[in-house]
Design a protein around this motif. Structure first.
Motif, PDB file in Angstrom:
ATOM      1  N   PRO A  32       0.800  -1.240   0.000  1.00  0.00           N
ATOM      2  CA  PRO A  32       0.000   0.000   0.000  1.00  0.00           C
ATOM      3  C   PRO A  32       0.825   1.278   0.000  1.00  0.00           C
ATOM      4  O   PRO A  32       0.397   2.288  -0.553  1.00  0.00           O
ATOM      5  CB  PRO A  32      -0.824  -0.123   1.288  1.00  0.00           C
ATOM      6  CG  PRO A  32      -0.861  -1.579   1.593  1.00  0.00           C
ATOM      7  CD  PRO A  32       0.438  -2.133   1.108  1.00  0.00           C
ATOM      8  N   SER A  33       2.002   1.238   0.621  1.00  0.00           N
ATOM      9  CA  SER A  33       2.814   2.459   0.705  1.00  0.00           C
ATOM     10  C   SER A  33       3.509   2.792  -0.610  1.00  0.00           C
ATOM     11  O   SER A  33       4.038   3.886  -0.767  1.00  0.00           O
ATOM     12  CB  SER A  33       3.859   2.315   1.815  1.00  0.00           C
ATOM     13  OG  SER A  33       4.676   1.182   1.581  1.00  0.00           O
ATOM     14  N   ALA A  34       3.497   1.845  -1.564  1.00  0.00           N
ATOM     15  CA  ALA A  34       4.112   2.076  -2.868  1.00  0.00           C
ATOM     16  C   ALA A  34       3.049   2.571  -3.847  1.00  0.00           C
ATOM     17  O   ALA A  34       1.945   2.945  -3.461  1.00  0.00           O
ATOM     18  CB  ALA A  34       4.769   0.794  -3.364  1.00  0.00           C
ATOM     19  N   THR A  35       3.379   2.574  -5.118  1.00  0.00           N
ATOM     20  CA  THR A  35       2.415   2.962  -6.149  1.00  0.00           C
ATOM     21  C   THR A  35       1.252   1.986  -6.161  1.00  0.00           C
ATOM     22  O   THR A  35       1.449   0.768  -6.119  1.00  0.00           O
ATOM     23  CB  THR A  35       3.096   2.964  -7.531  1.00  0.00           C
ATOM     24  OG1 THR A  35       4.245   3.799  -7.487  1.00  0.00           O
ATOM     25  CG2 THR A  35       2.141   3.465  -8.601  1.00  0.00           C
ATOM     26  N   HIS A  36       0.034   2.498  -6.228  1.00  0.00           N
ATOM     27  CA  HIS A  36      -1.141   1.632  -6.229  1.00  0.00           C
ATOM     28  C   HIS A  36      -1.172   0.813  -7.521  1.00  0.00           C
ATOM     29  O   HIS A  36      -1.264   1.375  -8.625  1.00  0.00           O
ATOM     30  CB  HIS A  36      -2.422   2.462  -6.124  1.00  0.00           C
ATOM     31  CG  HIS A  36      -2.484   3.310  -4.891  1.00  0.00           C
ATOM     32  ND1 HIS A  36      -2.129   2.820  -3.642  1.00  0.00           N
ATOM     33  CD2 HIS A  36      -2.845   4.600  -4.699  1.00  0.00           C
ATOM     34  CE1 HIS A  36      -2.280   3.784  -2.752  1.00  0.00           C
ATOM     35  NE2 HIS A  36      -2.700   4.875  -3.356  1.00  0.00           N
ATOM     36  N   HIS A  37      -1.123  -0.509  -7.381  1.00  0.00           N
ATOM     37  CA  HIS A  37      -1.120  -1.365  -8.577  1.00  0.00           C
ATOM     38  C   HIS A  37      -1.483  -2.795  -8.189  1.00  0.00           C
ATOM     39  O   HIS A  37      -0.849  -3.397  -7.331  1.00  0.00           O
ATOM     40  CB  HIS A  37       0.258  -1.346  -9.243  1.00  0.00           C
ATOM     41  CG  HIS A  37       0.301  -2.046 -10.564  1.00  0.00           C
ATOM     42  ND1 HIS A  37      -0.047  -1.445 -11.751  1.00  0.00           N
ATOM     43  CD2 HIS A  37       0.640  -3.327 -10.880  1.00  0.00           C
ATOM     44  CE1 HIS A  37       0.091  -2.298 -12.739  1.00  0.00           C
ATOM     45  NE2 HIS A  37       0.505  -3.453 -12.242  1.00  0.00           N
ATOM     46  N   LEU A  38      -2.523  -3.312  -8.819  1.00  0.00           N
ATOM     47  CA  LEU A  38      -2.903  -4.724  -8.695  1.00  0.00           C
ATOM     48  C   LEU A  38      -3.090  -5.245 -10.109  1.00  0.00           C
ATOM     49  O   LEU A  38      -3.728  -4.584 -10.938  1.00  0.00           O
ATOM     50  CB  LEU A  38      -4.197  -4.879  -7.891  1.00  0.00           C
ATOM     51  CG  LEU A  38      -4.700  -6.309  -7.636  1.00  0.00           C
ATOM     52  CD1 LEU A  38      -5.436  -6.386  -6.295  1.00  0.00           C
ATOM     53  CD2 LEU A  38      -5.624  -6.797  -8.743  1.00  0.00           C
TER      54      LEU A  38
END
Length: 311
Positions: A131-137
């Motif tokens: 979560p603390s990084a770039t939002h990406h799934l």
């Protein structure tokens, strides 16, 4: 070795409680269809090869419940420090498994089964940034048909994935934090959702504090600039008219502004005897500014008239 957020999410999803038979079948179909096991000689009944022990256990229990066949898990130890590979195997031949999957070449009809299919897909092809990084799934799948099927399922679940093509296949991904939280919540990764929301709340609080600090800084700068301008006007009036030339009711506030050019209206009002509110202080300072403009205008006319006098 540090465990990634994506790995922890898969560990949690692999522990989701037992579900209805139709959902268990949908999840297993996604795993077998998208997991792409590579059968080895003598192991043509391999269902999945993974380094995730929890996923291997999940596939083992699903296969026993859905296929009704004997299933076993073999562990292959790699040399060096790599993780062991867990192979889920059934005596059923590759052709029998292929026929079983071909008979289920569908898009799940029920909402619960779509969620199960999405969870199975994430277990074998998905990843999510911390979560603390770039939002990406994202989900990495092979073939346009599988990508279209997964996109259809996600859209029916009110998820709007973007699609891009990579060398290894097609990627359906989410960038919006709310969409990622919804996807994780639907699949049953509630601990991951809490971790995500905690970080989002922290970021929002930090942004709010930054906005307040910036606003306070801007207000402070404006207050100081205004005070300095007012002090300069008062010095001009005193130099031009003298203190006795100022209205009696404005002399006290003029003296205070000269002594405290950085003070706010409230602070100046509290220094007056008796104290005066912000609006009263503002009114007096405005009168001083108006007087300054009048004096400057008169002096400007006088200077212009003097310039026109004959030598």
């Amino acid at each position: 070795m540090a465990i990634s957020f994506s790995h922890e999410t898969k560990e949690e999803l692999a522990r989701v409680k037992k579900q209805r038979p139709c959902c268990a079948e949908a999840e297993l179909v996604a795993i077998l269809r998208l997991g792409k096991p590579a059968p080895l000689p003598g192991e043509e009944g391999i269902l999945l090869a993974t380094t995730h022990a929890a996923i291997a256990r999940r596939v083992y229990s699903l296969a026993r419940a859905v296929l009704g066949l004997p299933v076993q898990v073999n562990t292959e130890r790699r040399s060096g420090k790599g993780r062991p590979v867990f192979k889920v195997i059934t005596p059923a031949g590759k052709e029998a498994l292929r026929a079983w999957l071909a008979a289920r070449n569908w898009v799940p009809a029920h909402q619960c089964c779509r969620v199960a299919y999405l969870r199975g897909t994430f277990l074998v092809t998905g990843s999510v940034n911390k979560p603390s990084a770039t939002h990406h799934l994202e989900f990495l799948v092979e073939g346009d048909e599988e990508a279209a099927r997964l996109q259809d399922i996600m859209q029916q679940l009110e998820l709007q994935p973007r699609l891009s093509r990579r060398q290894r296949g097609l990627v359906l991904y989410l960038k919006d934090s709310e969409q990622i939280v919804r996807a994780l919540s639907l699949m049953g990764a509630h601990s991951a959702v809490l971790a995500y929301e905690n970080v989002l709340i922290f970021k929002e609080m930090r942004n709010r504090v930054n906005r307040l600090v910036n606003c306070e800084t801007a207000n402070l700068s404006k207050t100081v600039e205004t005070g300095l301008r007012q002090a300069e006007n008062i010095r001009y009036l005193v130099a031009t008219l003298g203190w006795e030339g100022l209205p009696a009711g404005l002399q006290e506030i003029a003296a205070l502004r000269l002594q405290h050019p950085e003070a706010s209206l409230k602070e100046l009002g509290e220094m007056l005897v008796p104290p005066v509110g912000k609006s009263g202080v503002n009114h007096r300072l405005r009168r001083l500014e108006y007087l300054t403009r009048q004096v400057r205008a008169r002096r400007g006319r006088t200077d212009a008239a003097n310039d026109n006098l004959p030598c």
